[in-house]
Design an enzyme around this catalytic site. Structure first.
Site, PDB file in Angstrom:
ATOM      1  CG  ASP A 194      -6.160  -2.884   3.055  1.00 10.50           C
ATOM      2  OD1 ASP A 194      -5.138  -2.623   3.754  1.00 10.50           O
ATOM      3  OD2 ASP A 194      -6.846  -2.254   2.494  1.00 10.50           O
ATOM      4  N   GLY A 195      -4.992  -4.562   6.223  1.00  8.95           N
ATOM      5  CA  GLY A 195      -4.954  -4.338   7.448  1.00  8.95           C
ATOM      6  C   GLY A 195      -4.237  -4.764   8.453  1.00  8.95           C
TER       7      GLY A 195
ATOM      8  CG  ASP B 224      -5.338   2.235   0.613  1.00  9.60           C
ATOM      9  OD1 ASP B 224      -6.193   1.482   0.558  1.00  9.60           O
ATOM     10  OD2 ASP B 224      -3.989   2.062   1.047  1.00  9.60           O
TER      11      ASP B 224
ATOM     12  CG  HIS C 232      -3.781  -1.909  -1.859  1.00  9.61           C
ATOM     13  ND1 HIS C 232      -5.047  -2.532  -2.067  1.00  9.61           N
ATOM     14  CD2 HIS C 232      -4.449  -1.009  -0.829  1.00  9.61           C
ATOM     15  CE1 HIS C 232      -6.133  -2.572  -1.576  1.00  9.61           C
ATOM     16  NE2 HIS C 232      -5.632  -1.560  -0.838  1.00  9.61           N
TER      17      HIS C 232
ATOM     18  CG  MET D  60     -11.951  -3.618   4.641  1.00 12.75           C
ATOM     19  SD  MET D  60     -10.350  -3.012   3.903  1.00 12.75           S
ATOM     20  CE  MET D  60      -9.665  -2.174   5.126  1.00 12.75           C
TER      21      MET D  60
ATOM     22  CG  MET E 221     -11.632   2.671   1.668  1.00  7.53           C
ATOM     23  SD  MET E 221     -10.322   2.563   2.654  1.00  7.53           S
ATOM     24  CE  MET E 221      -8.885   2.578   1.508  1.00  7.53           C
TER      25      MET E 221
ATOM     26  CG  PHE F  60      -6.961   6.713   9.795  1.00  8.00           C
ATOM     27  CD1 PHE F  60      -6.411   7.756   9.712  1.00  8.00           C
ATOM     28  CD2 PHE F  60      -8.282   6.585   9.936  1.00  8.00           C
ATOM     29  CE1 PHE F  60      -7.192   9.164   9.779  1.00  8.00           C
ATOM     30  CE2 PHE F  60      -9.014   7.839  10.273  1.00  8.00           C
ATOM     31  CZ  PHE F  60      -8.338   8.952   9.818  1.00  8.00           C
ATOM     32  N   GLY F  61      -4.056   3.910   7.955  1.00  4.70           N
ATOM     33  CA  GLY F  61      -2.896   2.879   8.263  1.00  4.70           C
ATOM     34  C   GLY F  61      -2.590   2.748   9.586  1.00  4.70           C
TER      35      GLY F  61
ATOM     36  CB  SER G  28      -0.851   0.020   1.052  1.00  8.38           C
ATOM     37  OG  SER G  28      -1.610   1.228   1.486  1.00  8.38           O
TER      38      SER G  28
ATOM     39  CG  MET H   4      -9.096   6.574   1.931  1.00  2.00           C
ATOM     40  SD  MET H   4      -8.277   6.773   3.453  1.00  2.00           S
ATOM     41  CE  MET H   4      -7.120   5.282   3.389  1.00  2.00           C
TER      42      MET H   4
ATOM     43  CG  HIS I 279      -9.541  -0.442  -0.947  1.00  2.00           C
ATOM     44  ND1 HIS I 279      -8.996  -0.504   0.489  1.00  2.00           N
ATOM     45  CD2 HIS I 279     -10.696  -0.638  -0.852  1.00  2.00           C
ATOM     46  CE1 HIS I 279     -10.015  -0.700   1.242  1.00  2.00           C
ATOM     47  NE2 HIS I 279     -10.988  -0.692   0.677  1.00  2.00           N
TER      48      HIS I 279
ATOM     49  N   GLY J 186       1.324  -2.610   4.209  1.00  2.00           N
ATOM     50  CA  GLY J 186       1.873  -0.874   4.271  1.00  2.00           C
ATOM     51  C   GLY J 186       3.441  -0.793   4.925  1.00  2.00           C
TER      52      GLY J 186
END
Length: 225
Positions: A178-179, A38, A36, A140, A71, A146-147, A13, A40, A69, A200
């Site tokens: 993811d996460g 993100d 990846h 998820m 969001m 948030f990372g 990420s 947002m 991704h 990440g």
């Protein structure tokens, strides 16, 4: 049916990358399976990152395919535009879509793989009939937005149920998580049935992101299946 997904894919990420030097940061993960991205909007999640113009530019310079991704709210309108930008994979949140089957078909029609994401508390069972419409199911393992969050073990049973449904249906759908993915949690996620991993800080927080990718991939392959 889509082409088979490799046993273990590592998609770093760029949320953990240096945004001022993205071209150099992408070069550091040239051995990844995808990058990846993100997206947002500060509406669907309480954070704001980048939008379509920046993603289009990343698409032009990235040494590996892009895995977006989204969001974001109003995803039925925006997701097809990311597919039009030439991205390899576009994932939307089912919680943000009014017509997820229609959207998945539209993404595929525009040349991208179709991914659908579920928040940790969103059950997978209502969407199992949709599996033939998807190339990837993103479960998820933290709350999106948030990372740097810790992996939620409560999501492991959902991953197992999704893997059992995929194998039972005979479709080729990847399960992405993811996460909170680290060299320790990737083993638990892979044992549960995930085969695409977003990482990440476990990649960009290491002295050599390329070596971190190789190490994560090896651990995932060993645990998967």
């Amino acid at each position: 049916m889509t082409d088979p997904t490799p046993a273990c894919c590592i998609n770093p990420s760029i949320l953990s990358a240096d945004f001022v030097n993205l071209e150099a940061e992408l070069a550091r993960i040239a051995n990844a399976d995808a990058v990846h991205v993100d997206v947002m909007d500060n509406h669907f999640v309480p954070n704001l990152t980048i939008g379509l113009p920046v993603v289009e530019r990343i698409q032009q310079i990235s040494p590996v395919p892009l895995d977006a991704h989204l969001m974001i709210s109003d995803v039925d309108r925006w997701a097809p535009l990311y597919a039009d930008a030439g991205l390899a994979s576009v994932t939307f949140h089912v919680e943000a879509s009014n017509a997820p089957i229609k959207l998945a078909r539209e993404l595929r029609a525009r040349g991208s793989k179709a991914g659908m994401a579920l928040r940790p508390a969103t059950p997978v069972e209502p969407y199992l009939d949709m599996l033939p419409e998807l190339d990837m199911l993103l479960i998820m393992t933290v709350e999106p937005g948030f990372g740097g969050q810790a992996f939620l073990d409560i999501t492991l049973p959902k991953i197992r149920r999704a893997r059992a449904a995929i194998e039972g249906s005979g479709v080729n759908v990847a399960i992405q998580v993811d996460g909170g993915i680290t060299e320790e949690t990737i083993t638990r996620a892979a044992e549960a049935g995930a085969n695409v991993f977003v990482a990440g800080s476990a990649v960009y927080g290491m002295p050599s992101p390329a070596e971190a990718i190789d190490s994560l991939r090896a651990k995932g392959r060993l645990a998967f299946g």
